[in-house]
Design a protein around this motif. Structure first.
Motif, short mmCIF file in Angstrom:
data_model
loop_
_atom_site.label_atom_id
_atom_site.label_comp_id
_atom_site.label_asym_id
_atom_site.label_seq_id
_atom_site.Cartn_x
_atom_site.Cartn_y
_atom_site.Cartn_z
N HIS A 18 0.82 -1.21 0.00
CA HIS A 18 0.00 0.00 0.00
C HIS A 18 0.86 1.26 0.00
O HIS A 18 0.53 2.24 0.67
CB HIS A 18 -0.95 0.00 1.19
N GLY A 19 1.96 1.22 -0.72
CA GLY A 19 2.77 2.42 -0.89
C GLY A 19 3.64 2.79 0.29
O GLY A 19 4.14 3.92 0.35
N ARG A 20 3.86 1.87 1.21
CA ARG A 20 4.72 2.17 2.37
C ARG A 20 6.18 1.95 1.96
O ARG A 20 6.81 0.94 2.26
CB ARG A 20 4.33 1.29 3.55
N LYS A 21 6.75 2.92 1.30
CA LYS A 21 8.08 2.78 0.71
C LYS A 21 9.16 2.56 1.76
O LYS A 21 10.12 1.82 1.52
CB LYS A 21 8.42 4.00 -0.14
N ALA A 22 9.05 3.18 2.92
CA ALA A 22 10.06 2.98 3.96
C ALA A 22 10.15 1.52 4.38
O ALA A 22 11.23 1.00 4.67
CB ALA A 22 9.76 3.87 5.16
N VAL A 23 8.99 0.86 4.41
CA VAL A 23 8.98 -0.57 4.75
C VAL A 23 9.67 -1.37 3.64
O VAL A 23 10.48 -2.26 3.91
CB VAL A 23 7.54 -1.06 4.95
N LEU A 24 9.36 -1.04 2.41
CA LEU A 24 9.98 -1.74 1.29
C LEU A 24 11.50 -1.52 1.28
O LEU A 24 12.27 -2.47 1.07
CB LEU A 24 9.37 -1.26 -0.03
N ASP A 25 11.94 -0.30 1.53
CA ASP A 25 13.37 -0.02 1.58
C ASP A 25 14.07 -0.86 2.65
O ASP A 25 15.17 -1.37 2.45
CB ASP A 25 13.62 1.47 1.84
N ALA A 26 13.42 -0.98 3.81
CA ALA A 26 13.99 -1.78 4.89
C ALA A 26 14.07 -3.25 4.52
O ALA A 26 15.04 -3.95 4.87
CB ALA A 26 13.18 -1.59 6.17
N LEU A 27 13.07 -3.74 3.80
CA LEU A 27 13.09 -5.13 3.33
C LEU A 27 14.23 -5.36 2.35
O LEU A 27 14.97 -6.35 2.44
CB LEU A 27 11.76 -5.48 2.67
N VAL A 28 14.38 -4.45 1.40
CA VAL A 28 15.44 -4.58 0.40
C VAL A 28 16.80 -4.61 1.07
O VAL A 28 17.70 -5.37 0.67
CB VAL A 28 15.35 -3.43 -0.62
N ALA A 29 16.98 -3.82 2.12
CA ALA A 29 18.26 -3.72 2.81
C ALA A 29 18.66 -5.01 3.51
O ALA A 29 19.83 -5.22 3.81
CB ALA A 29 18.23 -2.56 3.81
N THR A 30 17.70 -5.89 3.78
CA THR A 30 18.03 -7.15 4.46
C THR A 30 18.81 -8.10 3.57
O THR A 30 19.43 -9.04 4.06
CB THR A 30 16.76 -7.88 4.92
N GLN A 31 18.75 -7.89 2.25
CA GLN A 31 19.40 -8.76 1.28
C GLN A 31 18.79 -10.15 1.22
O GLN A 31 19.35 -11.06 0.62
CB GLN A 31 20.92 -8.86 1.55
N HIS A 32 17.64 -10.33 1.85
CA HIS A 32 16.96 -11.62 1.78
C HIS A 32 16.29 -11.79 0.42
O HIS A 32 16.00 -10.83 -0.29
CB HIS A 32 15.87 -11.72 2.86
N GLN A 33 16.02 -13.04 0.06
CA GLN A 33 15.10 -13.34 -1.02
C GLN A 33 13.71 -13.01 -0.50
O GLN A 33 13.34 -13.42 0.61
CB GLN A 33 15.18 -14.82 -1.39
N LEU A 34 12.91 -12.26 -1.26
CA LEU A 34 11.66 -11.73 -0.76
C LEU A 34 10.46 -12.35 -1.48
O LEU A 34 10.52 -12.64 -2.67
CB LEU A 34 11.62 -10.21 -0.94
N VAL A 35 9.39 -12.54 -0.73
CA VAL A 35 8.10 -12.96 -1.28
C VAL A 35 7.05 -11.97 -0.79
O VAL A 35 6.85 -11.82 0.42
CB VAL A 35 7.73 -14.39 -0.84
N PHE A 36 6.37 -11.32 -1.73
CA PHE A 36 5.38 -10.30 -1.40
C PHE A 36 3.97 -10.86 -1.56
O PHE A 36 3.69 -11.62 -2.50
CB PHE A 36 5.54 -9.07 -2.30
N LEU A 37 3.08 -10.43 -0.67
CA LEU A 37 1.70 -10.91 -0.67
C LEU A 37 0.75 -10.02 -1.47
O LEU A 37 -0.45 -10.26 -1.48
CB LEU A 37 1.18 -11.02 0.76
N GLY A 38 1.28 -8.99 -2.12
CA GLY A 38 0.43 -8.14 -2.95
C GLY A 38 -0.10 -6.92 -2.22
O GLY A 38 0.32 -6.60 -1.11
N ASP A 39 -1.04 -6.24 -2.88
CA ASP A 39 -1.57 -4.95 -2.43
C ASP A 39 -0.47 -3.88 -2.42
O ASP A 39 -0.23 -3.21 -1.42
CB ASP A 39 -2.23 -5.04 -1.05
N PHE A 40 0.19 -3.74 -3.54
CA PHE A 40 1.16 -2.67 -3.70
C PHE A 40 0.45 -1.32 -3.87
O PHE A 40 1.00 -0.28 -3.54
CB PHE A 40 2.03 -2.92 -4.94
N LEU A 41 -0.76 -1.38 -4.38
CA LEU A 41 -1.48 -0.16 -4.76
C LEU A 41 -2.60 0.19 -3.78
O LEU A 41 -3.00 -0.64 -2.96
CB LEU A 41 -2.06 -0.33 -6.17
N ASP A 42 -3.08 1.42 -3.90
CA ASP A 42 -4.13 2.00 -3.07
C ASP A 42 -3.58 2.24 -1.65
O ASP A 42 -3.11 1.30 -1.00
CB ASP A 42 -5.39 1.13 -3.01
N ALA A 43 -3.63 3.47 -1.22
CA ALA A 43 -2.98 3.86 0.03
C ALA A 43 -3.98 4.22 1.10
O ALA A 43 -5.07 4.72 0.81
CB ALA A 43 -2.03 5.02 -0.22
#
Length: 237
Positions: free
Chosen positions: A1-26
């Motif tokens: 839902h557009g929470r970019k700070a959360v996404l940035d923190a996830l990317v920084a972990t260097q883990h392989q990531l699996v997202f559950l969707g709902d990227f859109l609508d805030a």
């Protein structure tokens, strides 16, 4: 839902990531339309690098003409800002359900036992059955079903709309990871699994199913390692 700070923190972990969707609508002021689009672009890059897998949520499907209905928050401006390339990329993702060995099933909202058992789904067949359910001309299927808890016509919702608090029933022998159902601390809990909170945020059923949609609370994720699911507490700046 557009929470970019959360996404940035996830990317920084260097883990392989699996997202559950709902990227859109805030639902938060900080999650602007521009932030939603930026999140889509980041996930698209991660996906192309082989660092991320994802399923679409009901909010993402709202921007696909095959979906049964629009989720709350749908905006024509978001459709315009997505543009043809992002819409096509979202639409061409063919992972509607993700499985991990030995018994993990990942979907946006979960597949409740009445649907799972009624269709005779198994860990080995659920991915292909979901893929077939979204094929052109098959939109009136279990996959797109909206249950009464979400103001739909069906008794229970499918893996885009199943309500954890009111519709989700565990499947014997399968552990599911779901999102979709927002956690409200300001209201009395109606969930049948209210005694199975982990750290006051993550929700887990006695069966080992997890609901990790904590929009508006604080970011939490699960870490998967050697067949086990564990809470991973994310530090967001």
């Amino acid at each position: 839902h557009g929470r970019k700070a959360v996404l940035d923190a996830l990317v920084a972990t260097q883990h392989q990531l699996v997202f559950l969707g709902d990227f859109l609508d805030a639902y938060e002021k900080s999650a602007t339309r521009a932030a939603q689009i930026e999140c889509i672009d980041i996930v698209r890059d991660l996906h192309s690098q082989g660092r991320a897998r994802f399923v679409r949520g009901n909010h993402d499907w709202s921007y696909d003409s095959r979906c049964q209905g629009w989720a709350s928050g749908y905006a024509k401006g978001t459709w315009d800002d997505l543009g043809p390339s992002r819409r096509l990329w979202l639409r061409e993702n063919d992972e509607h359900v993700i499985t991990l060995e030995p018994d993990i099933v990942i979907s946006h909202a979960g597949i409740t036992a009445p649907i799972w058992d009624g269709l005779g789904l198994t860990h080995e067949t659920v991915v292909e059955e979901a893929h077939a359910a979204v094929a052109p001309g098959t939109q009136a299927t279990w996959f797109f079903a909206i249950g009464r808890a979400r103001r739909g016509m069906q008794r229970v919702g499918g893996p885009l709309w199943c309500d954890w608090d009111n519709e989700f029933e565990p499947v014997q022998g399968i552990r599911q990871v779901t999102g979709h159902t927002r956690l409200y601390f300001e209201e009395p809990m109606a969930t049948k699994f209210k005694d199975f909170f982990v750290g006051d945020v993550l929700r887990c059923s006695p069966n080992g199913d997890w609901n990790i949609d904590c929009l508006g609370v604080k970011p939490v994720v699960l870490e998967y390692d050697n067949g086990e699911l564990r809470p991973y507490h994310l530090t967001v700046s």
